[in-house]
Each structure stands twice: as structure tokens, then as C-alpha cells.
Design a protein around this motif. Sequence first.
Motif, mmCIF file in Angstrom:
data_model
loop_
_atom_site.group_PDB
_atom_site.id
_atom_site.type_symbol
_atom_site.label_atom_id
_atom_site.label_comp_id
_atom_site.label_asym_id
_atom_site.label_seq_id
_atom_site.Cartn_x
_atom_site.Cartn_y
_atom_site.Cartn_z
ATOM 1 N N UNK A 124 0.847 -1.192 0.000
ATOM 2 C CA UNK A 124 0.000 0.000 0.000
ATOM 3 C C UNK A 124 0.876 1.233 0.000
ATOM 4 N N UNK A 125 0.379 2.305 -0.625
ATOM 5 C CA UNK A 125 1.123 3.562 -0.721
ATOM 6 C C UNK A 125 0.664 4.520 0.370
ATOM 7 N N UNK A 126 1.632 5.098 1.109
ATOM 8 C CA UNK A 126 1.313 6.073 2.154
ATOM 9 C C UNK A 126 2.212 7.298 1.957
ATOM 10 N N UNK A 127 1.770 8.384 2.537
ATOM 11 C CA UNK A 127 2.527 9.627 2.446
ATOM 12 C C UNK A 127 3.064 9.997 3.818
ATOM 13 N N UNK A 128 4.389 10.152 3.913
ATOM 14 C CA UNK A 128 5.042 10.476 5.174
ATOM 15 C C UNK A 128 6.009 11.621 4.921
ATOM 16 N N UNK A 129 5.807 12.733 5.655
ATOM 17 C CA UNK A 129 6.692 13.898 5.551
ATOM 18 C C UNK A 129 6.902 14.353 4.110
ATOM 19 N N UNK A 130 5.819 14.364 3.333
ATOM 20 C CA UNK A 130 5.895 14.865 1.972
ATOM 21 C C UNK A 130 6.408 13.883 0.945
ATOM 22 N N UNK A 131 6.716 12.656 1.373
ATOM 23 C CA UNK A 131 7.197 11.639 0.446
ATOM 24 C C UNK A 131 6.223 10.465 0.418
ATOM 25 N N UNK A 132 6.191 9.796 -0.721
ATOM 26 C CA UNK A 132 5.327 8.634 -0.885
ATOM 27 C C UNK A 132 6.147 7.364 -0.748
ATOM 28 N N UNK A 133 5.626 6.429 0.079
ATOM 29 C CA UNK A 133 6.303 5.149 0.315
ATOM 30 C C UNK A 133 5.333 4.010 0.011
ATOM 31 N N UNK A 134 5.906 2.950 -0.520
ATOM 32 C CA UNK A 134 5.146 1.718 -0.736
ATOM 33 C C UNK A 134 5.571 0.746 0.350
ATOM 34 N N UNK A 135 4.603 0.279 1.155
ATOM 35 C CA UNK A 135 4.899 -0.528 2.337
ATOM 36 C C UNK A 135 4.278 -1.905 2.239
ATOM 37 N N UNK A 183 9.686 1.056 0.082
ATOM 38 C CA UNK A 183 10.279 1.610 -1.132
ATOM 39 C C UNK A 183 9.704 3.001 -1.354
ATOM 40 N N UNK A 184 10.574 3.951 -1.641
ATOM 41 C CA UNK A 184 10.094 5.292 -1.935
ATOM 42 C C UNK A 184 9.601 5.333 -3.385
ATOM 43 N N UNK A 185 8.417 5.842 -3.569
ATOM 44 C CA UNK A 185 7.774 5.823 -4.894
ATOM 45 C C UNK A 185 7.299 7.218 -5.271
ATOM 46 N N UNK A 189 4.244 7.949 -7.949
ATOM 47 C CA UNK A 189 3.034 8.594 -7.452
ATOM 48 C C UNK A 189 2.820 9.959 -8.090
ATOM 49 N N UNK A 190 3.900 10.696 -8.313
ATOM 50 C CA UNK A 190 3.766 11.995 -8.976
ATOM 51 C C UNK A 190 3.237 11.815 -10.394
ATOM 52 N N UNK A 191 3.733 10.779 -11.065
ATOM 53 C CA UNK A 191 3.236 10.496 -12.414
ATOM 54 C C UNK A 191 1.748 10.181 -12.381
#
Length: 457
Positions: A124-135, A183-185, A189-191
Motif C-alpha cells: 500500500x502507498x502512504x505519504x510520510x513527511x511529503x514523500x510517498x512510500x510503498x509498504x 520503497x520510496x515511490x 506517485x507523482x506520475x
Amino acid sequence: MFNRIRNRLTVLNAAVLFIILACIGLIVYCELRHQLYAKVDESLRTRAQDLRSVNVKAQFFTEYNPASDDKSMKKSMILIQGIDPRVFLVLWDESGKGIPLMLGTDNGKTAEAFRPYRPLREPETVKIDGHYYRLYTLDYDQPVSMNVKIMTGQLPPKEGDILPPYPSDDGEAVRIVSAQAVSIVDSEQNMLNILLEIMLLGIFGGGALTVLAGLYLANKALQPIRRSWDRQQQFVADASHELRMPLSIIQANAELVFRHPDRSILDMSEPLSMVLAEAKRMGKLTNQLLTLARADSNQEELQLKPLGLDSLIREAARKFEPLTELKRQRLELQVESGLQLMGDSERLHQLLVILLDNSVKFTPEQGTIRLRAGRSGHSVEVAVEDNGPGIAAEDLPRIFDRFYRGDKARTRSSGGTGLGLSIAWWIVVRHGGHITAASVPGQGTIVTFRLPVKHKN
């Protein structure tokens, strides 16, 4: 009435088109999202598997120096063979403490950032401190013992060590119960965010086009309805007019008879004969209207069977011979023998009677009526030709319309109803053929119809 229906159809069509457009956009977005995250999710699952099956070696940017104050030099770079290098792990021990295996980070702070997402058992994709991570988190069936100091770079690995290391005398051993792959995505995610914005603008911008398209489709759908409605209204108006005339004549002559009760039937024969003539004409008109009404509702079925059209033509022509002799007309037949086809004998006889009747009515004395019939490929072609006054060019395209008559006064005086050629057209079409007319004013008219040998429903 039509405006209200058009508005409802426009809204309905626009809604359907908008839903289709939105569904296509959603499908495209979901498919692209799946394609972008498919490899990332595969790397997450692979990285979080049993740590003992992953080939990991620790390397240093510089030679290990415990006395150095540069803590970044103490951090080992983890190289995962065949796995996305952006994927790193946060290991969770039995006490709930997180151990992130990531360079240049504050271990405690990094672990706490991902702690709320530890229960995720699907990527799942989450947003932490302005960055998107896949966990993705994987629980181990059996806790795995590991040396934390070597994993975090506090101790150098021995030559040929395979990480994650097992407990040794050189460091602290912990029991790992789950691994959280991260993983940072940001780029993916921006795309997707840009794509979503473009698609939303396209969908809502296309909403105006769907309204225009809905209006166009509504107008197209209403065209045959309008034509049918107009034809029905014209048909009712013409039928009312045609029925009103004989009824008025019957009523007037009947009143005339009753005004003179002292007169004999012989004295009143003229008004009585007019009553009888108009009653017959009205009966004929009523029968024709009934035929067309049944034809429009598909209630008038044809009784198709093999028949000889040549004998049917000769039979119809014999019935008109006395009438043509009376009017000093010449009826010529040019009919091939053995013209066999599938058809309704009663309706085809009616067709021939209509065409011959029109030719006899409008052909002058000493005129000639020709009836020709023969094979033409897989069809039978029949033509009825006369040398009467002909039909004006502007009237010719409409002679098969109901109640249409170029010279209404002449047609009424001859007993016509304006429905004969309409019925003739219906009979030919129901037999799978087509009928045409050609005429030169002052020279005559020829009506030609072609019927297939084998009728197709």
C-alpha cells in the motif's frame, strides 16, 4: 411533447456517455497504476521473505574506523542482488522495537515513522513527511536471530559473511518477528497524480461534449419518430377528409329523399343512386384503410406458397377485358410462360388489379394498355404501361404516398381513394421486391415491379 422527450433523451444519452468516459478513464488509470507498482510490489515481497534466503553483502565506503567521529562512514551500504535498490527493510523484534536497515538515517526516528503502517499485509502507498512510500509487512512463522551491530554497520562483517548475520560473539543478537519492506515511490506517485489531474480535466471537460453528443443522438433518435408522427397525423387528417365527403353526400341525398315522401323510388332514383355509389366508395376506402392499418402493425401476414404468376396475370387481365372494350381501349399481353415464384396469390392479384385499374381509368379511348412479364435474373419483372396523360415530374416521387394525388378532382371523379398505389407498394415490399414508376406528361406512364423467385422473410 417532442421537446420534452428530446430533453430527456439528451440527459440520458449524456449521462451514459459520461459514465462510459469515466469508466474508460478509471480503467486506464488503474491499469497504469498496476503496471507502475507491479515490479515494486514484487521487490517488496521478495525483500521481506526469509532473510536467510537473500544474498546480501556489506561493503563500506571507507575502511572501518571505530574511533572516527564521522558516523556516516560507519554505515554499511546494503546491496540486494536482483532487487530494486530503493527497497529497504525495517525489522521488528519481539519487544516491538524497529531496526531500519537504511543508510544515513536516524534509526529510531525512521522506525517510528513506519510504525503506524506495520499492520499492512498487502502493498500500500502512504505519504510520510511529503514523500510517498510503498509498504508491505511480512510476519515470520519462527523468530529469526540476528546480530544488530553488524546489520547497522556498528561492527565490520567478517570476510565472506552473508547478511543478515546470525548471532556472534561480537555483537548483540535480537529475535526478529517481522520485516517491513519499504520503497520510496515519489516518481511513480507523482506520475499518477499528474495523470489523474489530466484525466479529471478531460472527463469533466468532455462533459460538455457529452451533452452535445447526447443532443445529437436525441435528435437522430427522434427523426424517425417525428416522421412517423407526421405521417400518422397526415393520414388521420386525409382519412377524415376522404370519409367526410361521401358521408356529406349520403346525408344530403338522404335528406332530399325524406323531404319528398310522396314521390316514388323511381322519381328519387338519382339521389338514391348517389347514396349507393358513395356508400360503395366509403366501403372501399374503409377496407383499404383497414389493410394499411394492419400492414403498419404487422398484423397482415402473407400466405406464401408456390404459384404461377403468368396464369395469375392472365386471369386478372381477363377481368378487365369487358371494361377496356367498353372504353374502346386495347389491352395487350406479353407474358412469358412458366413464371413460378413464392407469393400470396390473393395479394398479388390485388396488386395487378390496382395497377390495371389505374391504367384503364386514365387511358383515353383508342388508347393502349400493355402488360409485360418475364424473367430478369433471379427475379420476375412485371410492367404495366399506358399512353394516358402521364404524371407531372413533381408528383412522380410521391405517387406511392398515402392519399397523395396530383389531380384530386380527377381522381375523386373516377372513384379513386388515393390509397391504391400505397397498398401496391406494401404488397411488393412484403414480397421482398421493389416497385418504380416512370412517366412522361402527355405520353403515358409505366409502373414496373420486380419480385424475387424465392421470397426471403
